[in-house]
Design an enzyme around this catalytic site. Sequence first.
Site, PDB file in Angstrom:
ATOM      1  N   GLU A 185       0.819  -1.222   0.000  1.00 40.23           N
ATOM      2  CA  GLU A 185       0.000   0.000   0.000  1.00 40.23           C
ATOM      3  C   GLU A 185       0.850   1.268   0.000  1.00 40.23           C
ATOM      4  OE1 GLU A 185      -3.805  -1.737   2.524  1.00 40.23           O
ATOM      5  OE2 GLU A 185      -2.195  -0.711   3.579  1.00 40.23           O
ATOM      6  N   PRO A 186       1.597   1.514  -1.052  1.00 42.13           N
ATOM      7  CA  PRO A 186       2.405   2.740  -1.065  1.00 42.13           C
ATOM      8  C   PRO A 186       1.544   3.979  -1.300  1.00 42.13           C
ATOM      9  CG  PRO A 186       2.619   1.590  -3.162  1.00 42.13           C
ATOM     10  CD  PRO A 186       1.720   0.737  -2.296  1.00 42.13           C
ATOM     11  N   GLY A 187       1.772   5.014  -0.532  1.00 46.16           N
ATOM     12  CA  GLY A 187       1.098   6.288  -0.759  1.00 46.16           C
ATOM     13  C   GLY A 187       2.135   7.341  -1.091  1.00 46.16           C
ATOM     14  N   ARG A 188       2.951   7.653  -0.063  1.00 45.64           N
ATOM     15  CA  ARG A 188       3.961   8.698  -0.190  1.00 45.64           C
ATOM     16  C   ARG A 188       4.883   8.479  -1.398  1.00 45.64           C
ATOM     17  NH1 ARG A 188       6.063  11.164   4.534  1.00 45.64           N
ATOM     18  NH2 ARG A 188       5.198   9.366   5.623  1.00 45.64           N
ATOM     19  N   ARG A 191       3.765  19.072   8.250  1.00 46.13           N
ATOM     20  CA  ARG A 191       4.717  18.012   8.578  1.00 46.13           C
ATOM     21  C   ARG A 191       5.947  18.517   9.338  1.00 46.13           C
ATOM     22  NH1 ARG A 191       7.128  15.123   5.718  1.00 46.13           N
ATOM     23  NH2 ARG A 191       6.817  13.164   6.821  1.00 46.13           N
ATOM     24  N   TYR A 209       6.137  16.657  12.741  1.00 48.84           N
ATOM     25  CA  TYR A 209       7.124  15.562  12.790  1.00 48.84           C
ATOM     26  C   TYR A 209       8.559  16.059  12.786  1.00 48.84           C
ATOM     27  CZ  TYR A 209       2.958  13.347  10.768  1.00 48.84           C
ATOM     28  OH  TYR A 209       1.682  12.937  10.498  1.00 48.84           O
ATOM     29  N   CYS A 224      -0.015  32.322  13.273  1.00 51.67           N
ATOM     30  CA  CYS A 224       0.315  32.933  14.555  1.00 51.67           C
ATOM     31  C   CYS A 224       0.897  31.899  15.496  1.00 51.67           C
ATOM     32  CB  CYS A 224      -0.934  33.562  15.145  1.00 51.67           C
ATOM     33  SG  CYS A 224      -1.499  34.890  14.099  1.00 51.67           S
ATOM     34  N   GLU A 225       2.055  31.430  15.163  1.00 51.07           N
ATOM     35  CA  GLU A 225       2.639  30.358  15.939  1.00 51.07           C
ATOM     36  C   GLU A 225       4.124  30.271  15.592  1.00 51.07           C
ATOM     37  OE1 GLU A 225      -0.115  27.269  16.408  1.00 51.07           O
ATOM     38  OE2 GLU A 225       1.436  25.781  16.772  1.00 51.07           O
ATOM     39  N   TYR A 237       0.668  13.888   2.248  1.00 49.62           N
ATOM     40  CA  TYR A 237       0.342  14.351   3.591  1.00 49.62           C
ATOM     41  C   TYR A 237       0.544  15.861   3.760  1.00 49.62           C
ATOM     42  CZ  TYR A 237       0.620   9.332   4.130  1.00 49.62           C
ATOM     43  OH  TYR A 237       0.446   7.981   3.953  1.00 49.62           O
TER      44      TYR A 237
HETATM   45  N1  LLP Z   1      -1.240   1.508   4.668  1.00 52.67           N
HETATM   46  C1  LLP Z   1      -1.637   1.845   5.901  1.00 52.67           C
HETATM   47  C2  LLP Z   1      -2.428   0.902   6.684  1.00 52.67           C
HETATM   48  C3  LLP Z   1      -1.299   3.095   6.430  1.00 52.67           C
HETATM   49  O1  LLP Z   1      -1.693   3.423   7.646  1.00 52.67           O
HETATM   50  C4  LLP Z   1      -0.531   3.991   5.652  1.00 52.67           C
HETATM   51  C5  LLP Z   1      -0.163   5.297   6.171  1.00 52.67           C
HETATM   52  C6  LLP Z   1      -0.140   3.600   4.367  1.00 52.67           C
HETATM   53  C7  LLP Z   1      -0.508   2.346   3.907  1.00 52.67           C
HETATM   54  C8  LLP Z   1       0.639   4.492   3.455  1.00 52.67           C
HETATM   55  O2  LLP Z   1       1.896   4.795   3.952  1.00 52.67           O
HETATM   56  P1  LLP Z   1       2.938   5.577   3.022  1.00 52.67           P
HETATM   57  O3  LLP Z   1       3.354   4.642   1.922  1.00 52.67           O
HETATM   58  O4  LLP Z   1       2.256   6.767   2.487  1.00 52.67           O
HETATM   59  O5  LLP Z   1       4.068   5.934   3.926  1.00 52.67           O
HETATM   60  N2  LLP Z   1       1.027  11.817   8.050  1.00 52.67           N
HETATM   61  C9  LLP Z   1       2.278  11.085   8.150  1.00 52.67           C
HETATM   62  C10 LLP Z   1       2.164   9.713   7.586  1.00 52.67           C
HETATM   63  C11 LLP Z   1       1.047   8.921   8.208  1.00 52.67           C
HETATM   64  C12 LLP Z   1       0.916   7.596   7.564  1.00 52.67           C
HETATM   65  C13 LLP Z   1      -0.407   6.998   7.870  1.00 52.67           C
HETATM   66  N3  LLP Z   1      -0.580   5.712   7.291  1.00 52.67           N
HETATM   67  C14 LLP Z   1       3.369  11.858   7.436  1.00 52.67           C
HETATM   68  O6  LLP Z   1       3.091  12.941   6.938  1.00 52.67           O
HETATM   69  O7  LLP Z   1       4.522  11.432   7.389  1.00 52.67           O
END
Ligand code: LLP
Length: 492
Positions: free
Chosen positions: A328-331, A372, A376, A403-404, A433
């Site tokens: 499940e790649p997102g980023r 972010r 983080y 304002c921070e 994100y």
């Molecule tokens: N699968 C599941 C179950 C997840 O919880 C996530 C991300 C992904 C896949 C996708 O992960 P990725 O490949 O995008 O790293 N807001 C944070 C990241 C939170 C991730 C939440 N879950 C940030 O900005 O770094």
Amino acid sequence: MSPSHEAGWAHVEGALRPHHGGPGWLHPPGNPNALVASLWSSTARKSDGDLVVGGVSVPDLVANVNTPAYILDEADLRARARAFKDAFAGYDIYYAGKAFLCTTVARWVAEEGLSLDVCSDGELTVALRAGFDPARIGYHGNTKTEMELVRAVGEGVGRIVVDSFDEIERLARVTSSLRASGAVSTPQPVMVRVTAGVEAHTHEYIATAHEDQKFGFSITSGDALEAVRRVVAAPGLELLGLHSHIGSQIFDTSGFEVAARRVLALHALLAHERGVVLPELDLGGGFGIAYTTQDDPSAPAVLAAEMSAIVDHECGALGIPRPRLSIEPGRAIVGPAMCTVYTVGTVKRVELDGGVVRTYVSVDGGMSDNLRTALYDADYSCTLASRDSTAPAVLVRVVGKHCEAGDIVVKDEFLPGDVRPGDLLAVPATGAYCRSMASNYNHALRPPVVAVRDGVASTIVRRETVDDLLATDLGCLDHEDAAVAGASRRSS
Ligand code: LLP
């Protein structure tokens, strides 16, 4: 322990001083006008000082749409989706929509042959509006409501990833009543999210497979086994397999290796002792990208080879068939495909103790479009996007307009020393994100997303307007009227 000061951390001797001219990994660039190619989307380049993405001049683009704006390189996003699809042949690739989702991007990932991971009714709605095949959607979340489950099952979502005993019971109830009413006729495919007890090397808030956090069923405690037993026992549910997501922005496959070993050991136990053969396994997302020159991500082909070798080896050793795998790649798909462009509003040189000066460059966005850095302590980089400069580079901190004091966009970067109000600054790798975690803090209007390709710019998410902001504000009515208006609007 960090030293403290009665007036706060910033007063500690040297706390704010740019040590050695910035963090150790950041070096003054030979040419501060040049792009560091590894941080930018594949079509990004400079032309006479102007940033050009997807064949579109960024200064020309923002002359039309204004700043701040997210610019999405369509060819780059599609190429990254394809690279995962090709490298992980035989796997199902679920694009994690939480990184960034809109109907156009949902359509692009569908066209590239990917499936989709959603984790809320809102994300599901966007996907369905885009015409995404529900059978290719996976539904996540650690506390899905009954309403969400009814909708997901009713729409025919391909798999629901269960995360608690309460949810298994709720989902079993929902599926049996939908079956009783004739709304659905087949069992709902389910995965069980497990925690493998792995400490991923990432920020604590985005690591998800160690024991002390909210997600999943622990393998170590036996909860995962019990969850499998309950899903198998529920007549309306069909168990596909286990799901393990160890965290995000991870570079090293050793975490996946330990997780896969533990999850597959559970597969083997189920197969050998309970006669339950799980046909699938999801190894989650989390593949890291380059935000700065510190980061050196592996190509999908390298990740695929390493992860497949790990799974093959473990399955061989455990004497179980290799399950069908998904990730499940997102980023890693959307992150590098987008950049954010801002206009510089002010440049302020602040003298710190000992005569050290920090240059604050303030822009017209900030933590409302990129949380972010504040959340983080993330590192970013940036470049001047609207002109070349011959001024020597200086170390700056790029901050937002909120304002921070923690409203920082780029903690440390070298920019030409004549950076000034009106300059455009662009921050690469903001696809994941940033828009998806954007807020209306200080009543900021969330920026548009403009897709660029082959010299054409198309706004795919428009900028919010003041009317959008006021749409949920029920107005300055007197107390009694407000109560009535609120009640009638709520019920409408
Ligand atoms: N699968 C599941 C179950 C997840 O919880 C996530 C991300 C992904 C896949 C996708 O992960 P990725 O490949 O995008 O790293 N807001 C944070 C990241 C939170 C991730 C939440 N879950 C940030 O900005 O770094």
